[in-house]
Design a protein around this motif. Structure first.
Motif, PDB file in Angstrom:
ATOM      1  N   ARG A  28       0.833  -1.207   0.000  1.00 44.54           N
ATOM      2  CA  ARG A  28       0.000   0.000   0.000  1.00 44.54           C
ATOM      3  C   ARG A  28       0.866   1.255   0.000  1.00 44.54           C
ATOM      4  O   ARG A  28       0.608   2.204  -0.744  1.00 44.54           O
ATOM      5  CB  ARG A  28      -0.930   0.010   1.208  1.00 44.54           C
ATOM      6  CG  ARG A  28      -2.277  -0.635   0.964  1.00 44.54           C
ATOM      7  CD  ARG A  28      -3.287  -0.285   2.045  1.00 44.54           C
ATOM      8  NE  ARG A  28      -2.854  -0.638   3.390  1.00 44.54           N
ATOM      9  CZ  ARG A  28      -2.987  -1.826   3.939  1.00 44.54           C
ATOM     10  NH1 ARG A  28      -3.551  -2.810   3.258  1.00 44.54           N
ATOM     11  NH2 ARG A  28      -2.576  -2.059   5.166  1.00 44.54           N
ATOM     12  N   LEU A  29       1.920   1.262   0.821  1.00 39.10           N
ATOM     13  CA  LEU A  29       2.822   2.412   0.860  1.00 39.10           C
ATOM     14  C   LEU A  29       3.537   2.598  -0.469  1.00 39.10           C
ATOM     15  O   LEU A  29       3.681   3.716  -0.962  1.00 39.10           O
ATOM     16  CB  LEU A  29       3.852   2.239   1.982  1.00 39.10           C
ATOM     17  CG  LEU A  29       3.334   2.435   3.396  1.00 39.10           C
ATOM     18  CD1 LEU A  29       4.398   2.023   4.407  1.00 39.10           C
ATOM     19  CD2 LEU A  29       2.909   3.867   3.619  1.00 39.10           C
ATOM     20  N   LYS A  30       3.978   1.495  -1.060  1.00 38.54           N
ATOM     21  CA  LYS A  30       4.661   1.562  -2.355  1.00 38.54           C
ATOM     22  C   LYS A  30       3.733   2.147  -3.415  1.00 38.54           C
ATOM     23  O   LYS A  30       4.150   2.994  -4.215  1.00 38.54           O
ATOM     24  CB  LYS A  30       5.132   0.168  -2.763  1.00 38.54           C
ATOM     25  CG  LYS A  30       5.913   0.135  -4.047  1.00 38.54           C
ATOM     26  CD  LYS A  30       6.360  -1.286  -4.374  1.00 38.54           C
ATOM     27  CE  LYS A  30       7.035  -1.323  -5.714  1.00 38.54           C
ATOM     28  NZ  LYS A  30       7.372  -2.680  -6.135  1.00 38.54           N
ATOM     29  N   ASP A  31       2.485   1.710  -3.421  1.00 36.11           N
ATOM     30  CA  ASP A  31       1.518   2.229  -4.391  1.00 36.11           C
ATOM     31  C   ASP A  31       1.298   3.728  -4.209  1.00 36.11           C
ATOM     32  O   ASP A  31       1.200   4.472  -5.182  1.00 36.11           O
ATOM     33  CB  ASP A  31       0.188   1.483  -4.280  1.00 36.11           C
ATOM     34  CG  ASP A  31       0.269   0.037  -4.750  1.00 36.11           C
ATOM     35  OD1 ASP A  31       1.248  -0.309  -5.458  1.00 36.11           O
ATOM     36  OD2 ASP A  31      -0.633  -0.742  -4.403  1.00 36.11           O
ATOM     37  N   LEU A  32       1.229   4.189  -2.959  1.00 37.07           N
ATOM     38  CA  LEU A  32       1.055   5.623  -2.699  1.00 37.07           C
ATOM     39  C   LEU A  32       2.242   6.426  -3.212  1.00 37.07           C
ATOM     40  O   LEU A  32       2.074   7.469  -3.840  1.00 37.07           O
ATOM     41  CB  LEU A  32       0.890   5.869  -1.199  1.00 37.07           C
ATOM     42  CG  LEU A  32      -0.445   5.487  -0.592  1.00 37.07           C
ATOM     43  CD1 LEU A  32      -0.397   5.620   0.933  1.00 37.07           C
ATOM     44  CD2 LEU A  32      -1.555   6.352  -1.145  1.00 37.07           C
ATOM     45  N   VAL A  33       3.445   5.937  -2.961  1.00 36.18           N
ATOM     46  CA  VAL A  33       4.645   6.645  -3.396  1.00 36.18           C
ATOM     47  C   VAL A  33       4.743   6.628  -4.916  1.00 36.18           C
ATOM     48  O   VAL A  33       5.056   7.651  -5.528  1.00 36.18           O
ATOM     49  CB  VAL A  33       5.908   6.031  -2.751  1.00 36.18           C
ATOM     50  CG1 VAL A  33       7.165   6.602  -3.360  1.00 36.18           C
ATOM     51  CG2 VAL A  33       5.893   6.268  -1.245  1.00 36.18           C
ATOM     52  N   GLU A  34       4.468   5.504  -5.537  1.00 35.70           N
ATOM     53  CA  GLU A  34       4.538   5.415  -7.000  1.00 35.70           C
ATOM     54  C   GLU A  34       3.530   6.351  -7.648  1.00 35.70           C
ATOM     55  O   GLU A  34       3.817   6.950  -8.672  1.00 35.70           O
ATOM     56  CB  GLU A  34       4.324   3.981  -7.469  1.00 35.70           C
ATOM     57  CG  GLU A  34       5.534   3.103  -7.245  1.00 35.70           C
ATOM     58  CD  GLU A  34       5.314   1.663  -7.648  1.00 35.70           C
ATOM     59  OE1 GLU A  34       4.146   1.253  -7.867  1.00 35.70           O
ATOM     60  OE2 GLU A  34       6.314   0.938  -7.720  1.00 35.70           O
ATOM     61  N   GLN A  35       2.352   6.507  -7.050  1.00 33.64           N
ATOM     62  CA  GLN A  35       1.367   7.431  -7.597  1.00 33.64           C
ATOM     63  C   GLN A  35       1.919   8.846  -7.568  1.00 33.64           C
ATOM     64  O   GLN A  35       1.749   9.605  -8.506  1.00 33.64           O
ATOM     65  CB  GLN A  35       0.066   7.373  -6.807  1.00 33.64           C
ATOM     66  CG  GLN A  35      -0.747   6.133  -7.068  1.00 33.64           C
ATOM     67  CD  GLN A  35      -1.964   6.040  -6.167  1.00 33.64           C
ATOM     68  OE1 GLN A  35      -2.217   6.923  -5.348  1.00 33.64           O
ATOM     69  NE2 GLN A  35      -2.712   4.958  -6.289  1.00 33.64           N
ATOM     70  N   GLN A  36       2.607   9.217  -6.480  1.00 32.97           N
ATOM     71  CA  GLN A  36       3.189  10.547  -6.377  1.00 32.97           C
ATOM     72  C   GLN A  36       4.311  10.721  -7.386  1.00 32.97           C
ATOM     73  O   GLN A  36       4.459  11.769  -7.986  1.00 32.97           O
ATOM     74  CB  GLN A  36       3.732  10.792  -4.964  1.00 32.97           C
ATOM     75  CG  GLN A  36       2.664  10.927  -3.915  1.00 32.97           C
ATOM     76  CD  GLN A  36       1.806  12.156  -4.139  1.00 32.97           C
ATOM     77  OE1 GLN A  36       2.315  13.208  -4.473  1.00 32.97           O
ATOM     78  NE2 GLN A  36       0.506  12.017  -3.962  1.00 32.97           N
TER      79      GLN A  36
END
Length: 107
Positions: A28-36
């Motif tokens: 979930r954290l990786k997905d949030l960072v990748e979106q940014q």
């Protein structure tokens, strides 16, 4: 014969559940960072200074387009910069390691 448990036996299920939970949180954290990281707009006015030069964000935007495999011509058109400027940024992008370079956050 009697059934004996090994002296150090433990139930692995709670440990495996904890690992699965941690992996899900990390994803979930990786997905949030990748979106940014992936959000960028070549037409964003913050990409250029009032005198028409690229800001740090504009340079990173160019680099992201090169990361995606866009040509210098495409980058020049979408960023509204000269082909020579796009070539200059492309050469810098290659010197920094190309798509393996360290990306900076935008915005």
């Amino acid at each position: 014969m009697t059934d004996k448990k090994p002296p150090h036996a433990f139930d692995a299920k709670p440990v495996l559940d904890l690992i699965a939970s941690i992996e899900a949180d990390l994803q979930r954290l990786k997905d949030l960072v990748e979106q940014q990281i992936e959000k960028f707009d070549p037409a964003n006015p913050h990409n250029k200074t009032p005198d028409g030069k690229l800001t740090e964000e504009g340079v990173e935007c160019c680099y992201r387009m090169f990361d995606e495999g866009k040509s210098r011509y495409t980058v020049a058109q979408q960023m509204k910069i000269s082909f020579a400027a796009a070539t200059h940024r492309f050469n810098n992008w290659r010197k920094l390691g190309g798509s393996k370079r360290t990306k900076t956050l935008l915005g």
